[in-house]
Design an enzyme around this catalytic site. Sequence first.
Site, mmCIF file in Angstrom:
data_model
loop_
_atom_site.group_PDB
_atom_site.id
_atom_site.type_symbol
_atom_site.label_atom_id
_atom_site.label_comp_id
_atom_site.label_asym_id
_atom_site.label_seq_id
_atom_site.Cartn_x
_atom_site.Cartn_y
_atom_site.Cartn_z
ATOM 1 C CD GLU A 64 38.139 54.051 41.530
ATOM 2 O OE1 GLU A 64 38.987 54.866 41.904
ATOM 3 O OE2 GLU A 64 38.428 52.911 41.080
ATOM 4 N N PRO A 272 49.272 42.545 46.634
ATOM 5 C CG PRO A 272 51.180 42.112 45.386
ATOM 6 C CD PRO A 272 50.068 41.416 46.103
ATOM 7 C CD GLU A 318 39.922 34.258 45.547
ATOM 8 O OE1 GLU A 318 39.193 33.250 45.475
ATOM 9 O OE2 GLU A 318 41.149 34.195 45.766
ATOM 10 C CG ASN A 342 37.502 51.272 51.342
ATOM 11 O OD1 ASN A 342 37.224 51.790 52.420
ATOM 12 N ND2 ASN A 342 36.711 50.429 50.716
#
Length: 428
Positions: A64, A272, A318, A342
């Site tokens: 977000e 992850p 990154e 996303n």
Amino acid sequence: MRLFYSLMWWLALPLVLGRLWWRGRREPGYRSHLGERLGFYGPAPGPDRQLRRTIMVHAVSVGETRAAEPLVEALLRAWPDCRILLTHMTPTGRATGKALFSKHGERVIQSFLPYDTGFMVGRFLRHFAPSVCILMETEVWPNLIAGCAAHSVPVALVNARLSERSLRRGKRFGGLMMEAARGITLAAAQTEADAARIASLGAPRVAVTGSIKFDVVPPEAALQTGAMLRARFARRPVLLCASTREGEEALILDAYRALAHQPPGMLLLLVPRHPQRFDEVAQMVRERGLSLARRSALPEGSNGEVDSDVLLGDSMGEMFAYYAACDCAFIGGSLLPLGGQNLIEACAVGKPVLVGKHTFNFLQATEEAVAAGAALRVPDAGALMSEAARLLGDEAARARMSEQALAFAGRHRGATVRTVELLRQFIR
């Protein structure tokens, strides 16, 4: 219902704080700024004649916060006399916000949002006195919204999304969520379907603006880091598995090992979603007899090739660099019924995208990307590896998907401008 909800918060608070302290063993950030989570702060932000208002933007965690970047930048440009109060719930979100916005100095300040009790929320609102409260995506907090109404602070839910699953869950709480929805002054939804679901909860004004995430521009520094990593991979084909969730890494690693490294030299770049799981995933790699390198252990510069089977992306901030360095990308959270993450950032860098069956968190964007030829859907980890191997061995197919990905991302830009126009009536 809200009184009962608040009581549940107070009863659960010892467990919540205990869990916070427990998580702090691996992530020390969870033990920092504890007072803010309870509504206690230091001195109020000093008066500044040039900064006459405070605009609150709540971005719960990393995703977000990164999605909020174009909105925060646009607000700072549109209102030179404003200060942004950027609030979070996770230390990784706060660290991401600091990395993105520290260049603005005192014009962007940060805090954890307090737990959602009337007492804590009231102290928060009195301390910072925001002119408007902007919540990102799905962050509906009943007492915060009620507190904003009591302090005459308009509430805008922007880049809003609500899946059918979340709608059903929300309706189980009936009056509580409907009261909160009625307290939202404006909801700017990503899609028509999201708008309809939000309106069904009772939000009085809902508009469709699109997804702000399409307006995120890959930072030049991240692209340079990606080019440096790509040089260290030499000519090896690279599959990135981005933002993987618990349970997925084992499936991916087993499928990768069963693939017998076809095409030859294929590198699995595994990132992850949650940093506290980096060591756990590294152990999974070793247990399967695969060689491992860690991004955090790579020396600076472009010297030395990465010759391991797996590179663990155990760094923060990154993701754009990882997208830039790979040949195709799988978006995590979609192999298991977790809703998916996303895929827009991968498309913005022009990478072919693979997704699993479970993408209800980003359903419309995923369906449109698949329809546009920018993404492919796979049923399981074995199919993921087979499809990745096919793409990695077919340069022409990758080039076509890359073009479609860039075109898809470009067609959907502009949500930030539309959102800011809607917010103008509240920020005078």
